[in-house]
Design an enzyme around this catalytic site. Structure first.
Site, short mmCIF file in Angstrom:
data_model
loop_
_atom_site.label_atom_id
_atom_site.label_comp_id
_atom_site.label_asym_id
_atom_site.label_seq_id
_atom_site.Cartn_x
_atom_site.Cartn_y
_atom_site.Cartn_z
N LYS A 54 0.84 -1.22 0.00
CA LYS A 54 0.00 0.00 0.00
C LYS A 54 0.87 1.26 0.00
O LYS A 54 0.60 2.21 -0.74
CB LYS A 54 -0.92 0.00 1.23
CG LYS A 54 -2.08 -0.98 1.10
CD LYS A 54 -2.79 -1.24 2.42
CE LYS A 54 -3.83 -2.33 2.24
NZ LYS A 54 -4.44 -2.79 3.50
N GLN A 98 -4.23 -1.10 9.74
CA GLN A 98 -4.22 -2.46 9.21
C GLN A 98 -4.77 -3.44 10.24
O GLN A 98 -4.34 -3.46 11.39
CB GLN A 98 -2.78 -2.85 8.80
CG GLN A 98 -2.67 -4.20 8.14
CD GLN A 98 -3.35 -4.26 6.77
OE1 GLN A 98 -3.26 -3.33 5.97
NE2 GLN A 98 -4.04 -5.35 6.51
N ASP A 121 -10.62 3.37 4.35
CA ASP A 121 -11.10 1.98 4.33
C ASP A 121 -12.63 1.94 4.28
O ASP A 121 -13.22 0.90 4.00
CB ASP A 121 -10.63 1.24 5.59
CG ASP A 121 -9.61 0.15 5.27
OD1 ASP A 121 -9.49 -0.22 4.09
OD2 ASP A 121 -8.95 -0.33 6.21
#
Ligand code: NAP
Length: 304
Positions: A54, A98, A121
Site C-alpha cells: 500500500k 491495518q 477503508d
C-alpha cells in the site's frame, strides 16, 4: 463457450494510472498533495506485505505516504493518541489501520476514532450510514473494486439481478448498497439462505464473498452471468498449497459469460480503490465535490 476472463491486474493498473494523473493535476493546479497514513501494530507477516505494498503504490501514484509501524505491545491509548494526531494533521488525508490488531486492542474503538473524512477503508459507521442513505461516502475498497470490475463487462448494471453471497460489514453489506446505487435488483445470501444454488442460478451478476473454497459450482451459474469472486482461500493438495476463490473457476468458466480469476481478479482492485479513496478524501477535505453514487472514481478530480 468459455467465459471472458476479467483481468483485474490490468484493470487495476489502468485505474491506478488514472488516479496518478488526477493526483498530478491536483498538485499542479491546487498545490494539494494527497497524503496517506497507514498504521501497523505488531509484525503479522501477511499484514506487513499488505502495508508495504500500500505504501509503495500510494507513493508511486504521486501521493505522500506515512508509514507508522508500532510494536506489538503498543497500548490502545497510545494507538488512539496517534489516530488523534493523524486526524488533526492537515497533510494527512487518508488513514488506514491495518487489521487484525493485537487482541489487547479494541479494533472497533480504534476504527471509530478515525475522522470519517479520512476513513479511506470506509469502515466508519458514518460512512456506512452515508452509503446506505445514498449520500457521498468513502466506501470499502474491495466492494468498490467488485462493482468497478462488473461495470467493465456490463457497462450499466441497471435492472440486472445480482446476488451477493456473504453479508460481512467489510464486503457483503457495502457491496449490496453499491449495487442498489447502480439500480441493480439485489439479493443478499448468507449461511442461513435456503436453496442457495437455486437462488444463485437466477442472477445475472454473482458476487461470491463467503470464504469457502470453490463453494459456487457450475450449476449455480446462469449461462452468460458475470461472476466476481472475492474469496481468497488457501488450500493444500498433495502437499502443495495454492490460493483458490469461492467459485469453482474451471467449471464455472464453462457457463459464465465473464469471470474473475483468483488470484488476479478482485485482489489487485482493492489497493487501486484505496488510492482512489485517498484522492477522493483529499478532494473532499479541500472542498471539491465527490460523485454521489460512490462510483466514477476515476473522474474525481476533473480531466485535462
Ligand atoms: P466473513 O466476514 O467471514 O463473512 C463471510 C460471509 O459468508 C458471512 O456473511 C457468512 O454468512 C457467509 N457464509 C459463510 N459460509 C457460507 C455458506 N456455506 N453459505 C452461504 N453463506 C456463507 O468474510 P469476509 O471478510 O466478507 O470475506 C469473504 C472472503 O473474501 C474471504 O475469503 C476473504 O479472504 C475474501 N476477501 C478478499 C478481499 C480481497 O481484497 N480480494 C478483501 C476482503 C475479503 P453469515 O453472516 O450467516 O455467517
Amino acid at each position: 463457450m468459455a467465459a471472458q476472463i476479467i483481468d483485474g491486474k490490468s484493470i487495476a493498473a489502468d485505474l491506478r494510472g488514472k488516479v496518478g494523473e488526477a493526483v498530478h493535476r491536483l498538485v499542479r493546479d491546487r498545490g494539494i498533495v494527497p497524503g496517506f497514513a497507514v498504521v501497523l501494530v505488531g509484525s503479522n507477516p501477511a499484514s506487513e506485505v499488505y502495508v508495504t505494498s500500500k505504501v509503495k503504490m500510494t507513493a508511486s501514484s504521486g501521493m505522500r505516504s506515512f508509514d507508522h509501524r508500532l510494536p506489538e505491545q503498543t497500548t490502545e491509548d497510545e494507538l488512539l493518541a496517534l489516530i488523534g494526531r493523524l486526524n488533526a494533521d492537515p497533510i494527512v488525508h487518508g488513514i488506514l489501520v491495518q487489521l487484525p490488531l493485537p487482541a489487547h486492542i479494541d479494533s472497533q474503538k480504534v476504527l471509530f476514532a478515525i475522522d470519517p473524512n479520512k476513513d479511506v477503508d470506509g469502515f466508519h459507521p458514518v460512512n456506512a450510514g452515508r452509503l446506505s442513505t445514498g449520500l457521498p461516502a468513502l466506501t470499502p475498497c474491495t466492494p468498490l473494486g467488485c462493482v468497478y470490475l462488473a461495470k467493465t463487462v456490463r457497462g450499466s448494471l441497471e435492472g440486472l439481478e445480482a446476488i451477493v453471497l456473504g453479508r460481512s460489514n467489510i464486503v457483503g453489506k457495502p457491496l449490496v448498497q453499491l449495487l442498489l446505487n447502480e439500480n441493480a435488483t439485489v439479493t443478499t445470501a448468507h449461511s442461513k439462505t435456503r436453496d442457495l444454488p437455486g437462488v444463485c442460478a437466477r442472477a445475472d451478476l454473482v458476487f461470491a464473498a463467503v470464504g469457502r473454497p470453490e463453494m459456487v459450482r457450475q450449476e449455480w451459474i446462469k449461462p452468460g452471468a458475470t461472476v466476481i469472486d472475492v474469496g481468497i482461500n488457501r488450500v493444500t493438495e498433495g502437499g502443495k498449497s495454492r490460493i483458490v476463490g469461492d467459485v469453482a473457476f474451471a467449471e464455472a468458466s464453462q457457463v459464465a459469460g465473464a469471470i474473475t480469476p483468483v488470484p488476479g481478479g478482485v485482489g489487485p482492485m482493492t489497493i487501486a480503490c484505496l488510492l482512489a479513496n485517498t484522492l477522493r478524501a483529499a478532494c473532499t477535505i479541500a472542498g471539491y465535490q465527490m460523485p454521489a453514487s460512490g462510483m466514477g472514481i476515476e473522474n474525481v478530480y476533473g480531466r485535462d
